[in-house]
Write a protein that holds these residues in place. Structure first.
Motif, PDB file in Angstrom:
ATOM      1  N   ASP A   1      20.512  33.056 116.992  1.00 40.89           N
ATOM      2  CA  ASP A   1      21.260  33.966 116.121  1.00 40.89           C
ATOM      3  C   ASP A   1      21.760  35.168 116.911  1.00 40.89           C
ATOM      4  OD1 ASP A   1      20.443  32.234 114.143  1.00 40.89           O
ATOM      5  OD2 ASP A   1      18.919  33.579 113.326  1.00 40.89           O
ATOM      6  N   PHE A   2      20.889  35.740 117.726  1.00 44.26           N
ATOM      7  CA  PHE A   2      21.241  36.945 118.469  1.00 44.26           C
ATOM      8  C   PHE A   2      22.113  36.619 119.672  1.00 44.26           C
ATOM      9  CE2 PHE A   2      17.549  37.880 115.983  1.00 44.26           C
ATOM     10  CZ  PHE A   2      17.810  39.150 115.483  1.00 44.26           C
ATOM     11  N   GLU A   3      21.924  35.430 120.242  1.00 49.83           N
ATOM     12  CA  GLU A   3      22.803  35.006 121.337  1.00 49.83           C
ATOM     13  C   GLU A   3      24.239  34.871 120.844  1.00 49.83           C
ATOM     14  OE1 GLU A   3      20.839  31.431 122.482  1.00 49.83           O
ATOM     15  OE2 GLU A   3      19.558  32.417 123.974  1.00 49.83           O
ATOM     16  N   ILE A   4      24.408  34.312 119.651  1.00 50.89           N
ATOM     17  CA  ILE A   4      25.749  34.170 119.083  1.00 50.89           C
ATOM     18  C   ILE A   4      26.341  35.525 118.746  1.00 50.89           C
ATOM     19  CG2 ILE A   4      26.993  33.365 117.016  1.00 50.89           C
ATOM     20  CD1 ILE A   4      25.326  30.823 117.151  1.00 50.89           C
ATOM     21  N   CYS A   5      25.526  36.430 118.221  1.00 57.94           N
ATOM     22  CA  CYS A   5      26.016  37.780 117.928  1.00 57.94           C
ATOM     23  C   CYS A   5      26.557  38.452 119.182  1.00 57.94           C
ATOM     24  CB  CYS A   5      24.899  38.635 117.327  1.00 57.94           C
ATOM     25  SG  CYS A   5      24.475  38.210 115.629  1.00 57.94           S
ATOM     26  N   ASN A   6      25.829  38.318 120.293  1.00 56.93           N
ATOM     27  CA  ASN A   6      26.278  38.926 121.535  1.00 56.93           C
ATOM     28  C   ASN A   6      27.506  38.224 122.095  1.00 56.93           C
ATOM     29  OD1 ASN A   6      24.292  40.905 121.604  1.00 56.93           O
ATOM     30  ND2 ASN A   6      22.821  39.584 122.643  1.00 56.93           N
ATOM     31  N   LYS A   7      27.575  36.905 121.962  1.00 54.83           N
ATOM     32  CA  LYS A   7      28.705  36.153 122.489  1.00 54.83           C
ATOM     33  C   LYS A   7      29.999  36.521 121.791  1.00 54.83           C
ATOM     34  CE  LYS A   7      30.442  31.428 123.138  1.00 54.83           C
ATOM     35  NZ  LYS A   7      30.136  29.982 122.987  1.00 54.83           N
ATOM     36  N   TYR A   8      29.941  36.676 120.467  1.00 54.20           N
ATOM     37  CA  TYR A   8      31.156  36.914 119.688  1.00 54.20           C
ATOM     38  C   TYR A   8      31.348  38.382 119.306  1.00 54.20           C
ATOM     39  CZ  TYR A   8      31.484  31.843 119.152  1.00 54.20           C
ATOM     40  OH  TYR A   8      31.587  30.491 119.392  1.00 54.20           O
ATOM     41  N   ASN A   9      30.425  39.255 119.721  1.00 54.26           N
ATOM     42  CA  ASN A   9      30.467  40.663 119.322  1.00 54.26           C
ATOM     43  C   ASN A   9      30.565  40.816 117.799  1.00 54.26           C
ATOM     44  OD1 ASN A   9      30.129  42.011 121.729  1.00 54.26           O
ATOM     45  ND2 ASN A   9      32.302  41.977 122.233  1.00 54.26           N
ATOM     46  N   ILE A  10      29.607  40.218 117.141  1.00 53.02           N
ATOM     47  CA  ILE A  10      29.546  40.247 115.683  1.00 53.02           C
ATOM     48  C   ILE A  10      28.139  40.664 115.278  1.00 53.02           C
ATOM     49  CG2 ILE A  10      31.322  38.499 115.291  1.00 53.02           C
ATOM     50  CD1 ILE A  10      29.092  36.426 115.077  1.00 53.02           C
ATOM     51  N   ASP A  11      27.941  40.900 113.987  1.00 51.44           N
ATOM     52  CA  ASP A  11      26.585  41.145 113.503  1.00 51.44           C
ATOM     53  C   ASP A  11      26.098  39.924 112.742  1.00 51.44           C
ATOM     54  OD1 ASP A  11      26.633  41.494 110.432  1.00 51.44           O
ATOM     55  OD2 ASP A  11      28.339  42.708 111.103  1.00 51.44           O
ATOM     56  N   ASN A  12      24.814  39.895 112.450  1.00 49.97           N
ATOM     57  CA  ASN A  12      24.248  38.730 111.763  1.00 49.97           C
ATOM     58  C   ASN A  12      23.826  39.034 110.343  1.00 49.97           C
ATOM     59  OD1 ASN A  12      22.019  40.321 112.401  1.00 49.97           O
ATOM     60  ND2 ASN A  12      20.668  38.563 112.730  1.00 49.97           N
ATOM     61  N   THR A  13      24.434  40.054 109.715  1.00 48.17           N
ATOM     62  CA  THR A  13      24.024  40.423 108.363  1.00 48.17           C
ATOM     63  C   THR A  13      24.286  39.311 107.359  1.00 48.17           C
ATOM     64  OG1 THR A  13      26.171  41.544 108.126  1.00 48.17           O
ATOM     65  CG2 THR A  13      24.271  42.904 108.702  1.00 48.17           C
ATOM     66  N   GLY A  14      25.278  38.448 107.637  1.00 44.94           N
ATOM     67  CA  GLY A  14      25.551  37.356 106.712  1.00 44.94           C
ATOM     68  C   GLY A  14      24.440  36.336 106.644  1.00 44.94           C
ATOM     69  N   LEU A  15      23.592  36.285 107.685  1.00 43.39           N
ATOM     70  CA  LEU A  15      22.466  35.356 107.694  1.00 43.39           C
ATOM     71  C   LEU A  15      21.191  35.974 107.141  1.00 43.39           C
ATOM     72  CD1 LEU A  15      22.792  33.653 111.203  1.00 43.39           C
ATOM     73  CD2 LEU A  15      23.158  32.568 108.989  1.00 43.39           C
ATOM     74  N   VAL A  16      21.144  37.299 107.103  1.00 40.49           N
ATOM     75  CA  VAL A  16      19.899  37.985 106.756  1.00 40.49           C
ATOM     76  C   VAL A  16      19.485  37.693 105.325  1.00 40.49           C
ATOM     77  CG1 VAL A  16      18.852  40.254 106.412  1.00 40.49           C
ATOM     78  CG2 VAL A  16      20.213  39.796 108.461  1.00 40.49           C
ATOM     79  N   CYS A  17      20.427  37.820 104.386  1.00 42.22           N
ATOM     80  CA  CYS A  17      20.095  37.606 102.985  1.00 42.22           C
ATOM     81  C   CYS A  17      21.369  37.604 102.146  1.00 42.22           C
ATOM     82  CB  CYS A  17      19.141  38.687 102.470  1.00 42.22           C
ATOM     83  SG  CYS A  17      19.882  40.333 102.361  1.00 42.22           S
ATOM     84  N   GLN A  18      21.212  37.289 100.875  1.00 40.83           N
ATOM     85  CA  GLN A  18      22.295  37.462  99.905  1.00 40.83           C
ATOM     86  C   GLN A  18      22.212  38.911  99.430  1.00 40.83           C
ATOM     87  OE1 GLN A  18      25.332  36.057  98.889  1.00 40.83           O
ATOM     88  NE2 GLN A  18      24.299  34.288  98.041  1.00 40.83           N
ATOM     89  N   TRP A  19      23.101  39.756  99.905  1.00 36.97           N
ATOM     90  CA  TRP A  19      23.001  41.183  99.638  1.00 36.97           C
ATOM     91  C   TRP A  19      23.323  41.503  98.176  1.00 36.97           C
ATOM     92  CZ3 TRP A  19      20.863  44.142 103.279  1.00 36.97           C
ATOM     93  CH2 TRP A  19      20.829  43.636 104.582  1.00 36.97           C
TER      94      TRP A  19
END
Length: 305
Positions: free
Chosen positions: A94-112
């Motif tokens: 998850d964090f490797e992909i965040c760093n690769k694409y310069n994105i955050d992973n909040t969409g995976l954390v939960c249904q906000w």
């Protein structure tokens, strides 16, 4: 989502790895270990507005994913099935992909919680979507977009996110609910807010919807620019954001909308049922004891060109 400069990229990357380190080192206490079922799915199911009844379809104790069935509170509405992560599951990838694409992973954390509020708002204002082309930005698991597709008779709904893992979940959820959409075309899209190779969808949408997408200040300019890029220039069009203030984050985003020649309005009390729940939480309802207006209650922002 994307970071705008080398400095902000480093800050975002460092924060992600700090969160990962804390997650790896943290040991759950006895009370947390005893929580099962719905309480393991998302923060939304433990603390949220509870506007859309939902229940587990499967047991989350033996899987990193779980399917939740949402019952929409209107006559003849189909049930929606969303597969999502359990809240206590994270992977190094998850964090490797965040760093690769310069994105955050909040969409995976939960249904906000704001996503559920947006879904309920769209359900309650279905007429505004009829025969419209709609795109949801930063969709997470896609609840609001799926609700729009299932009940509003929109002509097309695009459910987008900048995280490829999240987009995989979105597509899975679209496939799982395809019979609920009638004549509405529904598709997923991986969309970065600084993406340049999207001229084929420029000025094509009647409505943009998004929830709780204004938290990270380094993404504000890209978000404002993509809104301006996607909104139709000929026909009347608007973006509907539901976002808590979260300190000065929302104000800073609105400054960027003005810098990009966009207009906006803010409404605090925009739905009687949502406001009733908010008032109960403010008065100390036990279902959300940590509720704070600034961080939890999403304001309605309407943005136009």
């Amino acid at each position: 989502m994307e970071t705008g400069t080398t400095g902000t990229s480093v800050k975002a990357s460092s924060l992600r790895w700090k969160i990962l380190r804390q997650a790896i080192l943290r040991k759950p206490n006895a009370d947390e270990q005893s929580e099962i079922g719905v309480k393991r799915i998302t923060r939304k199911t433990k603390q949220g507005f509870n506007l859309l009844p939902c229940h587990l379809v499967d047991d989350p104790s033996h899987s990193s994913d779980v399917t939740v069935c949402y019952t929409l509170p209107i006559d003849s509405a189909p049930k929606l099935y969303l597969t999502q992560r359990v809240v206590d599951h994270a992977e190094l990838r998850d964090f490797e992909i965040c760093n690769k694409y310069n994105i955050d992973n909040t969409g995976l954390v939960c249904q906000w919680p704001s996503e559920e509020v947006l879904a309920y708002f769209c359900l309650s204002h279905a007429d505004m979507f009829r025969s419209k082309r709609v795109i949801e930005l930063g969709s997470g698991y896609g609840l609001a977009g799926l609700v729009i597709a299932a009940v509003t008779e929109a002509s097309e709904v695009v459910i987008s996110d900048g995280n490829p893992q999240v987009v995989d979940y979105i597509q899975h959820n679209i496939d799982a609910n395809s019979k609920a959409f009638g004549g509405t075309r529904v598709k997923s899209m991986m969309l970065h807010w600084n993406q340049n190779e999207i001229s084929n969808i420029s000025s094509t949408f009647d409505l943009i919807v998004a929830s709780d997408c204004t938290f990270f200040k380094e993404f504000h300019n890209g978000l404002a620019q993509i809104v301006k890029f996607l909104l139709g220039k000929v026909q009347p069009s608007e973006a509907i954001f539901l976002s808590p203030k979260r300190g000065d984050s929302l104000d800073k985003f609105l400054e960027k909308t003005k810098e990009n020649d966009l207009r906006f309005s803010i409404t605090e009390n925009y739905d009687a049922e949502i406001w009733k729940h908010h008032t109960e939480f403010m008065n100390g309802a036990v279902s959300w004891p940590s509720y704070q207006k600034d961080h939890c209650y999403p304001l309605l922002i309407r943005i136009t060109v």
